[in-house]
Design a protein around this motif. Structure first.
Motif, PDB file in Angstrom:
ATOM      1  N   GLU A 134       0.822  -1.213   0.000  1.00 38.01           N
ATOM      2  CA  GLU A 134       0.000   0.000   0.000  1.00 38.01           C
ATOM      3  C   GLU A 134       0.857   1.265   0.000  1.00 38.01           C
ATOM      4  OE1 GLU A 134      -3.744   1.816  -0.221  1.00 38.01           O
ATOM      5  OE2 GLU A 134      -3.069  -0.238  -0.551  1.00 38.01           O
ATOM      6  N   LEU A 135       1.999   1.225   0.689  1.00 37.20           N
ATOM      7  CA  LEU A 135       2.878   2.403   0.772  1.00 37.20           C
ATOM      8  C   LEU A 135       4.122   2.259  -0.101  1.00 37.20           C
ATOM      9  CD1 LEU A 135       2.638   3.038   4.625  1.00 37.20           C
ATOM     10  CD2 LEU A 135       1.398   4.201   2.799  1.00 37.20           C
ATOM     11  N   SER A 137       0.468  -6.597  -9.960  1.00 40.06           N
ATOM     12  CA  SER A 137       1.008  -6.958  -8.651  1.00 40.06           C
ATOM     13  C   SER A 137       0.013  -7.785  -7.848  1.00 40.06           C
ATOM     14  CB  SER A 137       1.358  -5.692  -7.860  1.00 40.06           C
ATOM     15  OG  SER A 137       1.765  -6.028  -6.549  1.00 40.06           O
ATOM     16  N   THR A 138       0.527  -8.799  -7.155  1.00 41.31           N
ATOM     17  CA  THR A 138      -0.327  -9.626  -6.293  1.00 41.31           C
ATOM     18  C   THR A 138      -0.769  -8.858  -5.050  1.00 41.31           C
ATOM     19  OG1 THR A 138       1.676 -10.520  -5.253  1.00 41.31           O
ATOM     20  CG2 THR A 138       0.684 -11.817  -7.040  1.00 41.31           C
ATOM     21  N   GLY A 139      -0.195  -7.675  -4.851  1.00 43.42           N
ATOM     22  CA  GLY A 139      -0.586  -6.865  -3.708  1.00 43.42           C
ATOM     23  C   GLY A 139      -2.055  -6.485  -3.721  1.00 43.42           C
ATOM     24  N   ILE A 140      -2.649  -6.423  -4.909  1.00 40.41           N
ATOM     25  CA  ILE A 140      -4.067  -6.062  -4.998  1.00 40.41           C
ATOM     26  C   ILE A 140      -4.941  -7.106  -4.301  1.00 40.41           C
ATOM     27  CG2 ILE A 140      -4.538  -7.195  -7.221  1.00 40.41           C
ATOM     28  CD1 ILE A 140      -5.764  -3.691  -6.113  1.00 40.41           C
ATOM     29  N   LEU A 141      -4.479  -8.359  -4.299  1.00 47.77           N
ATOM     30  CA  LEU A 141      -5.201  -9.419  -3.589  1.00 47.77           C
ATOM     31  C   LEU A 141      -5.171  -9.164  -2.088  1.00 47.77           C
ATOM     32  CD1 LEU A 141      -6.636 -12.189  -3.790  1.00 47.77           C
ATOM     33  CD2 LEU A 141      -4.389 -13.253  -3.584  1.00 47.77           C
ATOM     34  N   LYS A 189      -4.841  -6.237  -0.708  1.00 49.68           N
ATOM     35  CA  LYS A 189      -5.669  -5.045  -0.488  1.00 49.68           C
ATOM     36  C   LYS A 189      -7.141  -5.436  -0.349  1.00 49.68           C
ATOM     37  CE  LYS A 189      -6.694  -0.481  -2.477  1.00 49.68           C
ATOM     38  NZ  LYS A 189      -6.193   0.337  -1.354  1.00 49.68           N
ATOM     39  N   GLU A 190      -7.607  -6.296  -1.237  1.00 52.39           N
ATOM     40  CA  GLU A 190      -9.001  -6.730  -1.152  1.00 52.39           C
ATOM     41  C   GLU A 190      -9.251  -7.513   0.131  1.00 52.39           C
ATOM     42  OE1 GLU A 190     -12.016  -9.798  -3.412  1.00 52.39           O
ATOM     43  OE2 GLU A 190     -10.710  -8.567  -4.673  1.00 52.39           O
ATOM     44  N   MET A 191      -8.306  -8.381   0.477  1.00 50.22           N
ATOM     45  CA  MET A 191      -8.473  -9.200   1.681  1.00 50.22           C
ATOM     46  C   MET A 191      -8.497  -8.343   2.949  1.00 50.22           C
ATOM     47  SD  MET A 191      -6.081 -12.327   3.068  1.00 50.22           S
ATOM     48  CE  MET A 191      -4.695 -11.247   3.503  1.00 50.22           C
ATOM     49  N   MET A 192      -7.542  -7.402   3.051  1.00 49.76           N
ATOM     50  CA  MET A 192      -7.401  -6.619   4.278  1.00 49.76           C
ATOM     51  C   MET A 192      -8.429  -5.501   4.409  1.00 49.76           C
ATOM     52  SD  MET A 192      -4.853  -8.097   5.815  1.00 49.76           S
ATOM     53  CE  MET A 192      -4.096  -7.000   6.982  1.00 49.76           C
ATOM     54  N   GLU A 193      -8.855  -4.941   3.291  1.00 51.53           N
ATOM     55  CA  GLU A 193      -9.770  -3.798   3.348  1.00 51.53           C
ATOM     56  C   GLU A 193     -11.235  -4.188   3.166  1.00 51.53           C
ATOM     57  OE1 GLU A 193      -8.563  -0.722   0.671  1.00 51.53           O
ATOM     58  OE2 GLU A 193      -6.551  -0.553   1.518  1.00 51.53           O
ATOM     59  N   LEU A 194     -11.469  -5.375   2.621  1.00 56.10           N
ATOM     60  CA  LEU A 194     -12.847  -5.765   2.330  1.00 56.10           C
ATOM     61  C   LEU A 194     -13.243  -7.072   3.016  1.00 56.10           C
ATOM     62  CD1 LEU A 194     -15.413  -5.093   0.774  1.00 56.10           C
ATOM     63  CD2 LEU A 194     -14.437  -6.211  -1.246  1.00 56.10           C
ATOM     64  N   HIS A 247     -15.589  -0.365  -4.420  1.00 56.37           N
ATOM     65  CA  HIS A 247     -14.722  -1.547  -4.455  1.00 56.37           C
ATOM     66  C   HIS A 247     -14.639  -2.221  -5.825  1.00 56.37           C
ATOM     67  CE1 HIS A 247     -14.347  -1.380  -0.125  1.00 56.37           C
ATOM     68  NE2 HIS A 247     -15.657  -1.419   0.018  1.00 56.37           N
ATOM     69  N   GLY A 248     -15.427  -1.750  -6.780  1.00 51.31           N
ATOM     70  CA  GLY A 248     -15.498  -2.424  -8.074  1.00 51.31           C
ATOM     71  C   GLY A 248     -14.158  -2.541  -8.778  1.00 51.31           C
TER      72      GLY A 248
END
Length: 328
Positions: free
Chosen positions: A32-33, A97-101, A103-108, A133-134
């Motif tokens: 995220e950062l 980036s796999t980071g988006i996964l 992000k979805e897990m931690m924020e949603l 979130h779309g």
């Protein structure tokens, strides 16, 4: 005394089982950062805090955790560097980036599941905000494409369609990759979310064979028969009752021997039961999201729509994701 030992045993068990969460949390913050990129070359905490305008004390704690779990390594003069780069997500600037996964897990996902006690006692569910979130969900779904596309491509090679529609096409990933393999096929993507549809148009702008339409599939129909229709990762947005109507509608679009290809997690699946049950718990927590289909429900949908459920093949076994082929 036995009760105290049992209590201690349970507490230690919870701590051990939650240890993997530490790695996910660290990777999420780093993504995220863009901190793994910041520490690509050895730097001090103070240097990175100033460069990125971050709270230095909290950054120091994140760096300490990174050292403990082996994602960062201390060099000389209190400088730190990212190590095990294959284990951490790539830069946020990388759309793949796999980071988006994370992000979805931690924020949603996790915040929603934490609300289960309140929802169960008040009978008030969450509302999924497609506008908020779309885009993140569309980007997450794109990670699945790499694994699902070879399955879909194999069915396409066997069917040899001339026209293709991707219902709920997201940012156009499936269409873009398939168009490169099948340059003569006429392809169309239907996407409800206006922001995501614009992203799909941008991604596919150099592919003349692809047309993106922002529309509600329940109110839209093609002007001609379509040989091959895809439903990728969208059944949980559609209620069980509406799924039957949609399958019947798509059946009218396709000619005899035409194909409907579905990519979805399956509830009570042969593989990936743990993940599919968690997915189901997450989707059920929303008023406007719906439980995953079971294999039996898919068979009933096929029968109602005058389609034959031809084949079910795993895409990600441990996640319970499958590609299902229906033929008219």
């Amino acid at each position: 005394m036995i009760g105290e030992y049992l209590r201690l045993f349970k507490a230690r068990g919870y701590m051990k089982r939650n240890l993997p969460f530490l790695y996910s949390w660290h990777a999420y913050v780093g993504y995220e950062l863009d901190l793994y990129e910041a520490f690509k070359k050895p730097k001090t905490v103070t240097e990175v805090a100033k460069e990125k305008e971050l709270q230095e004390e909290l950054l120091k704690r994140w760096v300490e955790v990174g050292g403990v779990i082996g994602y960062l390594k201390e060099k000389s003069k209190q400088r730190y560097q990212t190590v095990k780069k294959f284990m951490v997500p790539s830069s946020k600037q990388n759309p793949r980036s796999t980071g988006i996964l994370l992000k979805e897990m931690m924020e949603l996902h996790i915040p929603t599941l934490i609300k289960y006690p309140k929802m169960m006692t008040t009978d008030k569910k969450e509302v999924f905000n497609q506008k908020e979130h779309g885009m993140v969900v569309a980007q997450t779904s794109s990670l699945l494409e790499k694994l699902a596309i070879p399955r879909v491509m194999k069915v396409m090679k066997q069917t040899k369609p001339k026209t293709v529609i991707d219902v709920g096409c997201g940012s156009g990933g499936y269409l873009l990759q398939l168009s490169q393999k099948f340059p003569k096929m006429k392809m169309m993507g239907i996407e409800l979310n206006e922001e995501v549809a614009k992203e799909a148009m941008k991604n596919c702008k150099n592919q003349d064979q692809i047309e993106i339409i922002c529309a509600d599939v329940h109110r839209w129909s093609p002007s001609q028969k379509i040989d091959f229709v895809m439903l990728n990762n969208i059944l949980h947005y559609i209620s069980p009752d509406d799924r039957e109507d949609l399958f019947k509608k798509i059946s009218e679009w396709i000619p005899n021997n035409g194909v409907l290809s579905v990519v979805t997690p399956i509830h009570h699946s042969k593989h990936g039961g743990q993940f599919s049950s968690v997915f189901n718990s997450f989707f059920t927590a929303f008023e406007n999201l719906f439980p995953l289909p079971s294999e039996n429900e898919l068979a009933l949908l096929a029968k109602a729509a005058n389609l034959k459920l031809e084949k079910i093949q795993p895409v990600i076994k441990e996640g319970g994701w499958y590609q299902i082929t229906f033929r008219k």
